[in-house]
Design an enzyme around this catalytic site. Structure first.
Site, PDB file in Angstrom:
ATOM      1  N   LEU A 102    -135.966  42.941 -17.777  1.00 25.56           N
ATOM      2  CA  LEU A 102    -136.124  43.643 -16.499  1.00 25.56           C
ATOM      3  C   LEU A 102    -135.083  43.082 -15.547  1.00 25.56           C
ATOM      4  O   LEU A 102    -134.705  41.903 -15.650  1.00 25.56           O
ATOM      5  CB  LEU A 102    -137.515  43.371 -15.915  1.00 25.56           C
ATOM      6  CG  LEU A 102    -138.725  43.953 -16.657  1.00 25.56           C
ATOM      7  CD1 LEU A 102    -140.016  43.596 -15.912  1.00 25.56           C
ATOM      8  CD2 LEU A 102    -138.620  45.457 -16.835  1.00 25.56           C
ATOM      9  N   ASP A 103    -134.643  43.897 -14.591  1.00 27.36           N
ATOM     10  CA  ASP A 103    -133.693  43.417 -13.580  1.00 27.36           C
ATOM     11  C   ASP A 103    -134.358  42.312 -12.747  1.00 27.36           C
ATOM     12  O   ASP A 103    -135.587  42.231 -12.658  1.00 27.36           O
ATOM     13  CB  ASP A 103    -133.294  44.554 -12.632  1.00 27.36           C
ATOM     14  CG  ASP A 103    -132.559  45.667 -13.359  1.00 27.36           C
ATOM     15  OD1 ASP A 103    -131.999  45.403 -14.443  1.00 27.36           O
ATOM     16  OD2 ASP A 103    -132.576  46.796 -12.836  1.00 27.36           O
ATOM     17  N   LYS A 104    -133.508  41.538 -12.078  1.00 24.84           N
ATOM     18  CA  LYS A 104    -134.018  40.430 -11.256  1.00 24.84           C
ATOM     19  C   LYS A 104    -135.006  40.925 -10.183  1.00 24.84           C
ATOM     20  O   LYS A 104    -135.984  40.256  -9.867  1.00 24.84           O
ATOM     21  CB  LYS A 104    -132.819  39.728 -10.601  1.00 24.84           C
ATOM     22  CG  LYS A 104    -133.139  38.414  -9.969  1.00 24.84           C
ATOM     23  CD  LYS A 104    -131.861  37.716  -9.549  1.00 24.84           C
ATOM     24  CE  LYS A 104    -132.157  36.512  -8.688  1.00 24.84           C
ATOM     25  NZ  LYS A 104    -130.931  35.861  -8.214  1.00 24.84           N
ATOM     26  N   HIS A 185    -129.976  48.960 -16.273  1.00 24.57           N
ATOM     27  CA  HIS A 185    -130.340  49.618 -15.007  1.00 24.57           C
ATOM     28  C   HIS A 185    -130.727  51.093 -15.199  1.00 24.57           C
ATOM     29  O   HIS A 185    -130.449  51.938 -14.339  1.00 24.57           O
ATOM     30  CB  HIS A 185    -129.170  49.578 -14.014  1.00 24.57           C
ATOM     31  CG  HIS A 185    -128.826  48.218 -13.497  1.00 24.57           C
ATOM     32  ND1 HIS A 185    -129.741  47.193 -13.403  1.00 24.57           N
ATOM     33  CD2 HIS A 185    -127.657  47.722 -13.042  1.00 24.57           C
ATOM     34  CE1 HIS A 185    -129.150  46.115 -12.915  1.00 24.57           C
ATOM     35  NE2 HIS A 185    -127.882  46.400 -12.703  1.00 24.57           N
ATOM     36  N   LYS A 188    -132.888  53.075 -12.429  1.00 29.73           N
ATOM     37  CA  LYS A 188    -132.169  53.159 -11.141  1.00 29.73           C
ATOM     38  C   LYS A 188    -130.999  54.138 -11.259  1.00 29.73           C
ATOM     39  O   LYS A 188    -130.737  54.923 -10.349  1.00 29.73           O
ATOM     40  CB  LYS A 188    -131.661  51.775 -10.732  1.00 29.73           C
ATOM     41  CG  LYS A 188    -132.778  50.831 -10.327  1.00 29.73           C
ATOM     42  CD  LYS A 188    -132.245  49.435 -10.119  1.00 29.73           C
ATOM     43  CE  LYS A 188    -133.373  48.432  -9.928  1.00 29.73           C
ATOM     44  NZ  LYS A 188    -132.963  47.073 -10.167  1.00 29.73           N
TER      45      LYS A 188
END
Ligand code: URA
Length: 238
Positions: A102-104, A185, A188
């Site tokens: 997962l992204d930060k 990503h 997004k």
């Protein structure tokens, strides 16, 4: 040296009583010989099989974490805090890694394990395991966006697999998204193509397993044998 029933219980994430029953049912062999004694002492060199499948004495663990913002999905971070750093001391065994990233700034369900085969079988993009997210958007969704998600959109050079998208509030700014890939990503970028910005993103489900609502951000718990089977993974049969 460890008892046979303990090794099997640890390895398969089952109780000692279940391990004893498995041994008594004749499913277990020890150095290629059938064995019926749960208290047999075994060393790391001994070969143990359950239903014909070799198991090692290494203990595999499967952990569900509710990831907070600000930590990275990696085993080691030079200056950044990782999901492994967040695990309580007692859970931190050798070789753990987050299976899927997962992204930060994304929160929610991260699966952490030391079982590479499991990670491959369940989470490889080729296996098309569904991942479900909630996304808070800066603009409402419309039918066009939903249709583009569901028909398998073009993203740069890539044609994506169909994804499910549905509004979760009246304003249509809270969306549920189900994707079967894990491109960088991805969510997004899918919204960005429609000039929508994702303000918050949370993963709430991997395959059929939902994030435990009792886990606060930063907390973790073991995934049970029953839940692994529910996800389509049975260490005894695979
Ligand atoms: N898609 C994203 O854009 N970010 C994530 O962290 C996961 C899916």
């Amino acid at each position: 040296m460890q008892r046979l029933d303990k090794i099997i219980a640890d390895k398969l994430n089952i109780t000692r009583a279940q391990a004893k029953q498995l041994i008594k049912s004749g499913e277990v062999s020890f150095n290629s010989q059938a064995v019926l004694s749960p208290d047999l002492k075994c060393s790391e060199e001994d070969e143990i099989s359950v239903s014909g499948k070799k198991i090692s004495s290494e203990k595999f663990v499967y952990i569900m974490m509710n990831k907070p913002k600000g930590v990275i999905c990696a085993s080691e971070g030079e200056s950044e805090k990782t999901v492994i750093d967040l695990l309580p001391e007692g859970m931190r065994v050798k070789g753990l890694f987050p299976a899927g990233r997962l992204d930060k700034d994304t929160t929610g369900f991260v699966l952490i394990t030391n079982d590479g085969e499991f990670a491959h079988n369940i989470l490889s993009p080729k296996k098309h395991v569904k991942k479900t997210y909630l996304a808070l958007l800066d603009k409402p969704l419309d039918k066009g966006v939903i249709m583009d998600f569901e028909s398998g959109m073009n993203l740069g050079e890539e044609r994506l697999l169909p994804a499910k998208l549905s509004a979760q509030n009246e304003e249509k700014t809270l969306a549920k998204v189900v994707i079967k890939q894990g491109i960088y990503h991805q969510i997004k970028r899918m919204f960005k193509k429609h000039k929508i910005e994702v303000l918050e993103l949370k993963r709430i489900k991997i395959g059929s397993l939902s994030l435990d609502e009792n886990l606060k951000e930063g907390e973790s718990r073991y995934i049970t044998q029953h839940e692994l089977v529910q996800m389509g993974y049975d260490p005894i049969c695979t």
